[in-house]
Design a protein around this motif. Structure first.
Motif, PDB file in Angstrom:
ATOM      1  N   GLU A   1       8.344   1.599   9.365  1.00  0.00           N
ATOM      2  CA  GLU A   1       7.681   2.611  10.074  1.00  0.00           C
ATOM      3  C   GLU A   1       7.200   3.997   8.588  1.00  0.00           C
ATOM      4  OE1 GLU A   1       6.631   3.547  12.887  1.00  0.00           O
ATOM      5  OE2 GLU A   1       6.958   1.867  14.388  1.00  0.00           O
ATOM      6  N   ALA A   2       7.935   4.140   7.830  1.00  0.00           N
ATOM      7  CA  ALA A   2       7.405   5.319   7.132  1.00  0.00           C
ATOM      8  C   ALA A   2       6.578   4.282   5.811  1.00  0.00           C
ATOM      9  CB  ALA A   2       8.952   5.336   6.424  1.00  0.00           C
ATOM     10  N   ALA A   3       6.446   2.956   5.576  1.00  0.00           N
ATOM     11  CA  ALA A   3       5.261   2.558   4.957  1.00  0.00           C
ATOM     12  C   ALA A   3       4.224   3.194   5.988  1.00  0.00           C
ATOM     13  CB  ALA A   3       5.916   1.017   4.890  1.00  0.00           C
ATOM     14  N   ALA A   4       4.235   2.339   7.308  1.00  0.00           N
ATOM     15  CA  ALA A   4       2.925   3.156   7.703  1.00  0.00           C
ATOM     16  C   ALA A   4       2.540   3.939   8.318  1.00  0.00           C
ATOM     17  CB  ALA A   4       2.939   2.188   9.627  1.00  0.00           C
TER      18      ALA A   4
ATOM     19  N   ALA B   1      -5.936   4.643   5.927  1.00  0.00           N
ATOM     20  CA  ALA B   1      -5.946   3.457   5.982  1.00  0.00           C
ATOM     21  C   ALA B   1      -5.331   3.041   7.530  1.00  0.00           C
ATOM     22  CB  ALA B   1      -4.856   2.349   5.186  1.00  0.00           C
ATOM     23  N   LEU B   2      -5.921   2.100   8.017  1.00  0.00           N
ATOM     24  CA  LEU B   2      -5.539   1.189   9.663  1.00  0.00           C
ATOM     25  C   LEU B   2      -3.967   0.552   9.187  1.00  0.00           C
ATOM     26  CD1 LEU B   2      -4.876   0.587  12.223  1.00  0.00           C
ATOM     27  CD2 LEU B   2      -6.331  -1.206  11.850  1.00  0.00           C
ATOM     28  N   ALA B   3      -2.983   0.779   9.311  1.00  0.00           N
ATOM     29  CA  ALA B   3      -1.410   0.067   9.400  1.00  0.00           C
ATOM     30  C   ALA B   3      -1.377  -1.007  10.003  1.00  0.00           C
ATOM     31  CB  ALA B   3      -0.103   1.175   9.462  1.00  0.00           C
ATOM     32  N   VAL B   4      -0.761  -2.140   9.166  1.00  0.00           N
ATOM     33  CA  VAL B   4      -0.957  -3.437  10.444  1.00  0.00           C
ATOM     34  C   VAL B   4       0.652  -4.108  10.181  1.00  0.00           C
ATOM     35  CG1 VAL B   4      -1.132  -6.066  10.749  1.00  0.00           C
ATOM     36  CG2 VAL B   4      -3.216  -4.602  10.103  1.00  0.00           C
ATOM     37  N   ARG B   5       1.714  -3.756  10.958  1.00  0.00           N
ATOM     38  CA  ARG B   5       3.257  -3.704  10.563  1.00  0.00           C
ATOM     39  C   ARG B   5       3.264  -5.342  10.416  1.00  0.00           C
ATOM     40  NH1 ARG B   5       7.077  -0.046  12.951  1.00  0.00           N
ATOM     41  NH2 ARG B   5       8.218  -1.605  11.401  1.00  0.00           N
ATOM     42  N   GLY B   6       4.106  -5.941   9.538  1.00  0.00           N
ATOM     43  CA  GLY B   6       4.565  -6.877   8.831  1.00  0.00           C
ATOM     44  C   GLY B   6       4.800  -6.749   7.402  1.00  0.00           C
ATOM     45  N   ASP B   7       5.454  -7.671   7.173  1.00  0.00           N
ATOM     46  CA  ASP B   7       5.898  -8.267   5.863  1.00  0.00           C
ATOM     47  C   ASP B   7       5.450  -9.405   5.341  1.00  0.00           C
ATOM     48  OD1 ASP B   7       7.871 -10.108   6.443  1.00  0.00           O
ATOM     49  OD2 ASP B   7       8.997  -8.626   6.217  1.00  0.00           O
TER      50      ASP B   7
ATOM     51  N   VAL C   1       0.981   4.443   4.385  1.00  0.00           N
ATOM     52  CA  VAL C   1      -0.475   4.376   4.280  1.00  0.00           C
ATOM     53  C   VAL C   1      -1.710   4.617   5.478  1.00  0.00           C
ATOM     54  CG1 VAL C   1       0.481   2.004   4.005  1.00  0.00           C
ATOM     55  CG2 VAL C   1      -0.250   1.524   5.778  1.00  0.00           C
ATOM     56  N   GLU C   2      -1.673   5.337   6.657  1.00  0.00           N
ATOM     57  CA  GLU C   2      -2.109   6.146   7.671  1.00  0.00           C
ATOM     58  C   GLU C   2      -2.269   7.340   6.925  1.00  0.00           C
ATOM     59  OE1 GLU C   2      -0.269   5.802  11.126  1.00  0.00           O
ATOM     60  OE2 GLU C   2      -0.732   3.922  11.284  1.00  0.00           O
ATOM     61  N   ALA C   3      -1.574   7.520   6.321  1.00  0.00           N
ATOM     62  CA  ALA C   3      -1.519   9.475   5.561  1.00  0.00           C
ATOM     63  C   ALA C   3      -2.961   9.583   4.665  1.00  0.00           C
ATOM     64  CB  ALA C   3      -0.769  10.136   5.752  1.00  0.00           C
ATOM     65  N   LEU C   4      -3.538   7.729   4.078  1.00  0.00           N
ATOM     66  CA  LEU C   4      -4.149   7.423   3.109  1.00  0.00           C
ATOM     67  C   LEU C   4      -5.480   7.513   3.428  1.00  0.00           C
ATOM     68  CD1 LEU C   4      -1.554   5.993   0.618  1.00  0.00           C
ATOM     69  CD2 LEU C   4      -2.833   7.762  -0.034  1.00  0.00           C
TER      70      LEU C   4
ATOM     71  N   GLY D   1       0.238  -0.921  -0.011  1.00  0.00           N
ATOM     72  CA  GLY D   1      -0.153   0.187   0.109  1.00  0.00           C
ATOM     73  C   GLY D   1       0.809   1.372  -0.375  1.00  0.00           C
ATOM     74  N   SER D   2       1.806   1.097   0.310  1.00  0.00           N
ATOM     75  CA  SER D   2       3.437   1.924   0.237  1.00  0.00           C
ATOM     76  C   SER D   2       3.241   2.862  -1.070  1.00  0.00           C
ATOM     77  CB  SER D   2       3.876   2.359   1.343  1.00  0.00           C
ATOM     78  OG  SER D   2       5.186   0.903   1.058  1.00  0.00           O
ATOM     79  N   GLY D   3       3.168   1.272  -1.917  1.00  0.00           N
ATOM     80  CA  GLY D   3       4.361   1.611  -3.573  1.00  0.00           C
ATOM     81  C   GLY D   3       2.945   2.459  -4.284  1.00  0.00           C
TER      82      GLY D   3
END
Length: 327
Positions: free
Chosen positions: A35-38, A46-52, A41-44, A9-11
């Motif tokens: 953290e940057a990806a979170a 979405a609820l960020a869920v940490r993981g890969d 996506v939160e700025a967009l 989602g950060s892409g």
């Protein structure tokens, strides 16, 4: 409205997809590996869920309660060995399919690519009957083909693949920046003159296709989407670069020497294992030097797909976006 999971989602595509989903009133969860990806996506919304995608437990937790999942995460870099591409694009996709199924997700929509059909041949008016090429000499092509195959063969969950070609538009963080850097460093040349035809897909048209696939796609099927008609590669790329005030050089490298240079460079990099990518690689030559035209009649017929943004509208939007970035 549905609860939806998005990976990647950060892409570029994933981010525009999140914006559209949130705007349509859906609750969106987005897998974030940093953290940057979170934060992105939160700025967009979405609820960020940490993981890969290597963490099945995190994927399962992120997918819990979601009706639809969109898998947009992928390794797309020119550099990296085959093992790295396989880990991210094949094993990672297998983990997403497994976790989504175990979490009770009804449907998974996978972001595919026409590159999954490539191994050095032009693609001329190809459709979804063309064979995947997990045996491709290019790591990206091979890994995306293998990933798509396992998605389409998955059991216990509905799966659909959406294949946009040459995604572009405002917010692109890969294609235009790389091309601009190559031109400014003197490393850019047209392969074979660049006069061949190509199809393209504005990012909003790609998102439109993803949403249509989620709603109407037949399980176990793949669909191509594009901007609707092909264009001369050189003409389009020149217009695309002009939105950033960049003029490409006239220099051209014949196709056969370019292919030979890519083969030699890839062989040296595989043997010596240096960091990064060779000066000229298979994917760069294939994507920029060979015709790639797509038949989207299946998506038109089965998904009701129609491009929602013309090239002219997309280029005008990109010019305005670039002006806003520079101010």
């Amino acid at each position: 409205m549905a609860t939806v999971l998005v990976t990647g989602g950060s892409g570029f595509v994933g981010g525009r997809l999140i914006s559209r989903l949130v705007g349509d009133g859906h609750e969106v969860r987005a897998l974030a590996r940093s953290e940057a990806a979170a934060a992105t996506v939160e700025a967009l919304g979405a609820l960020a869920v940490r993981g890969d995608v290597q963490d099945v437990a995190a994927l399962r937790a992120a997918a819990a309660g979601s009706e639809i999942a969109f898998h947009a995460a992928a390794r797309t870099s020119r550099g990296g060995d085959r093992a790295a591409f396989w880990a991210d694009n094949v094993e990672g996709t297998a983990n997403v399919v497994r976790a989504a199924g175990e979490a009770g997700v009804r449907r998974l929509v996978h972001v595919g690519t026409e590159a999954a059909l490539m191994d050095g041949q032009p693609l001329v008016r190809v459709d979804e009957t063309a064979p995947l090429r997990p045996d491709s000499r290019a790591n990206y092509s091979a890994s995306k083909a293998a990933a798509e195959r396992l998605v389409l063969d998955a059991e216990g969950i509905e799966t659909v693949v959406l294949r946009p070609r040459f995604v572009w538009g405002a917010g692109d963080t890969t294609l235009l920046p790389e091309l601009t850097a190559m031109i400014r460093s003197g490393r850019f040349a047209w392969i074979g003159g660049g006069r061949h035809l190509t199809d393209t897909t504005h990012v909003d048209n790609a998102v439109e296709g993803l949403l249509a696939a989620a709603e109407k796609g037949r399980p176990g099927q793949a669909y191509f989407v594009t901007d609707g008609s092909p264009v001369v590669f050189r003409d389009f790329l020149t217009e695309l670069l002009a939105t950033h005030g960049v003029t490409p050089p006239r220099r051209s490298l014949p196709l056969r020497p370019a292919l030979a240079a890519a083969a030699a460079g890839e062989a040296i990099w595989r043997r010596l294992g240096p960091a990064g990518a060779p000066p000229l690689d298979y994917m760069s030559v294939w994507l920029s030097g060979l015709e790639c035209t797509i038949d989207i009649s299946k998506a038109t017929r089965e998904l009701g797909y129609r491009p929602i943004k013309t090239r002219e509208e997309g280029l005008a939007e990109l010019t305005s976006w670039r002006a806003g970035q520079a101010s």
